[in-house]
Structure formats: C-alpha cells, structure tokens
Scaffold this active site. Structure first.
Site, PDB file in Angstrom:
ATOM      1  N   LYS A   1       0.831  -1.207   0.000  1.00  0.00           N
ATOM      2  CA  LYS A   1       0.000   0.000   0.000  1.00  0.00           C
ATOM      3  C   LYS A   1       0.862   1.252   0.000  1.00  0.00           C
ATOM      4  O   LYS A   1       0.596   2.205  -0.743  1.00  0.00           O
ATOM      5  CB  LYS A   1      -0.936  -0.014   1.217  1.00  0.00           C
ATOM      6  CG  LYS A   1      -2.043  -1.048   1.115  1.00  0.00           C
ATOM      7  CD  LYS A   1      -2.754  -1.251   2.443  1.00  0.00           C
ATOM      8  CE  LYS A   1      -3.790  -2.372   2.333  1.00  0.00           C
ATOM      9  NZ  LYS A   1      -4.384  -2.723   3.641  1.00  0.00           N
TER      10      LYS A   1
ATOM     11  N   GLN B   1      -4.800  -1.672   9.894  1.00  0.00           N
ATOM     12  CA  GLN B   1      -4.578  -2.979   9.267  1.00  0.00           C
ATOM     13  C   GLN B   1      -5.087  -4.100  10.165  1.00  0.00           C
ATOM     14  O   GLN B   1      -4.690  -4.210  11.325  1.00  0.00           O
ATOM     15  CB  GLN B   1      -3.086  -3.169   8.965  1.00  0.00           C
ATOM     16  CG  GLN B   1      -2.755  -4.463   8.254  1.00  0.00           C
ATOM     17  CD  GLN B   1      -3.352  -4.521   6.860  1.00  0.00           C
ATOM     18  OE1 GLN B   1      -3.249  -3.580   6.080  1.00  0.00           O
ATOM     19  NE2 GLN B   1      -3.980  -5.636   6.534  1.00  0.00           N
TER      20      GLN B   1
ATOM     21  N   ASP C   1     -11.149   2.910   4.771  1.00  0.00           N
ATOM     22  CA  ASP C   1     -11.495   1.497   4.577  1.00  0.00           C
ATOM     23  C   ASP C   1     -13.001   1.260   4.555  1.00  0.00           C
ATOM     24  O   ASP C   1     -13.463   0.168   4.206  1.00  0.00           O
ATOM     25  CB  ASP C   1     -10.868   0.648   5.694  1.00  0.00           C
ATOM     26  CG  ASP C   1      -9.762  -0.258   5.165  1.00  0.00           C
ATOM     27  OD1 ASP C   1      -9.711  -0.464   3.940  1.00  0.00           O
ATOM     28  OD2 ASP C   1      -8.972  -0.758   5.962  1.00  0.00           O
TER      29      ASP C   1
END
Length: 280
Positions: free
Chosen positions: A53, A97, A120
């Site tokens: 990422k 994460q 997200d």
C-alpha cells in the site's frame, strides 16, 4: 472463450487516473493527499500488505504515514494513535490494518476512527450509508470489484448475483453495492444448505469464503461471471476460493489469483484517499 479479468491492468489504469488527480491537487490547492496506516504486531501477511500500500501510494504521489506498534501494545495505546491521526488536519485517510492482536478489541478501534477519514469504509456510519443507498466511503475490495466489472463493461443491472461469504470486509458491503446497481443479490455462507443450487442460477458468482478451491465447475452455469476473492496458500502457492482450471472452462469471465481482485483493492484505497483530500 473465457475472458480473464485482468486486475493488474485495470488497477494500473485506475492508479494513473488517481496520479493525475493528485498532481492537480498539488498544483491548484497545494494539497498532498495523506494516508495513515496503523499496523499493530508482526503478522507477515499484514506487513506485506502495508508495504504494498505504501509503495503504490508513493507511485501516485500520495504521502504515507506508517504508525507501527508492537504485538504487546495495549488497546489504550492503539486508541491514542487513532485519536492523534483523527486530529491531524493533514491526514486524509486512516487505515487500521486487520487483524489486530487478541488483546485488542477490533470493533472499538474501528469505531474510534473518524468516519470522515475512514478510508477502509468499516465504520458503522459508512456501512449504514452504503446500505441506505448513499455510498461514500466503501470497503476497498468491494469497490475494486465493481470497478473491475465496469472496466470490462459487464452488465450488473438486472443480473442474479450470488456472493459466497458474508464478511464486513467483502460480502456484506459488496451486496450493498450490487443492490445499488440494481442487481438481484443472494448471500450464501457456512450455514446455507443449497449453495450449489443457488450458484447454478447466478449470472455473477463472487467467492469470498476463505476455502481453497471451494467453487468448482459444478457451481457455474455456462458463461457466468466468476469473481474470486480468496487468498489461500497451499504448498507455498497462492490459490483462490475457485478451482481455476476447471471453472475457467465453464465461465464467460473469471478473475485469476493472484492478479485479479488484489490489485484493484489497493487502487480503490488510493482513489478514496484522493476523494477525501479533494474534500479537505
């Protein structure tokens, strides 16, 4: 002939679009989109995802902030990092994460992220907007799948869609996006008794159940679209939830693993980070 849905190529084109938008922001408003990634622990897969990422973000001109905490970090320490990023006016998107270590309450941490920075799309407010038919920030894998279908001009409206898997990361948000696109959606899961029968009726089958080679050719009607979200390791090799060799002979369109959905997920994340920067 089966058409392979090349996620690498589509993601490359999408990132190129994002790079142009990022350059325009810098030139016109002196804003650099900034993505903050919170990583707790030393899970090898998570470390790889975060590195990818950050690498892709740099390629399109997005600034990355990497907040790494040890496996022993307390929930209070993680929440403190999230609060710091929430209050930083130059941070556009925050990504925590997953998975988090056992001592951390994932729900509490995700809830602590400012919904306006929740790149997200996991915050209940953003999931609620999605299911209310007004999607703004959407889980990246689901957004990436819809973009991939659009890139190949695959009709969604009026189609019967079966999603195998009901996670908050893929299955449920993807169902909301398909509904918003006027598809007829069925979700199958571990307690569904007639998954095979449902799959044989579907125009689009999405496999996101986390079981290697779960979907075989028996599941797929000729010409159907097959989207494989699975990432399973067998003898050191990455395989999906779809038995690719046989299903690819039956399907009209199919995503490979790797090189299908994965690249689209990161491209979606970068695009949404830029969306947030444009709203700054």
């Amino acid at each position: 002939m089966t058409t392979i849905l090349d996620g690498k190529a589509s993601a490359k084109a999408w990132r190129a679009e994002t790079k142009i938008r990022v350059a325009q922001l810098a030139a016109e408003r002196q804003i650099v989109p900034t993505l903050a990634v919170v990583l707790v622990g030393e899970d090898p897969a998570s470390q790889i995802y975060v590195r990818n990422k950050i690498k892709m973000a740099k390629q399109v001109g997005i600034k990355s902030i990497n907040k790494t905490l040890p496996t022993t970090a307390t929930q209070e320490e993680v929440l403190a990092v999230v609060a710091e990023l929430n209050h930083d006016p130059e941070v556009d998107g925050i990504l925590v994460q997953l998975p988090l270590p056992a001592q951390i309450n994932e729900e509490a941490v995700l809830l602590a992220v400012d919904p306006k920075k929740d790149v997200d799309g996991f915050h209940p407010m953003n999931l609620g907007k999605l299911w209310g038919g007004q999607p703004e920030l959407v889980p990246a894998t689901a957004a990436g799948i819809m973009r991939l279908l659009a890139d190949y001009h695959i009709q969604v409206e009026g189609q019967n869609v079966l999603i195998i898997g009901r996670s908050l990361i893929v299955g449920r948000p993807l169902a909301g996006l398909f509904l918003a696109a006027d598809a007829t959606v069925t979700i199958a899961h571990s307690h569904t008794k007639n998954t095979l029968e449902l799959a044989r009726q579907a125009d689009i089958v999405v496999a996101a159940i986390g079981q290697a080679n779960f979907v075989t050719a028996d599941f797929i009607k000729p010409g159907a679209v097959v989207i494989d979200v699975g990432t399973n390791r067998i003898d050191g090799h990455l395989v999906g939830d779809v038995e690719y060799t046989t299903v690819s002979q039956q399907a009209g369109f199919i995503t490979p693993v790797p090189g299908g959905v994965g690249p689209m997920t990161i491209a979606a994340l970068l695009s949404q980070t830029t969306d947030l920067a444009e709203k700054r």
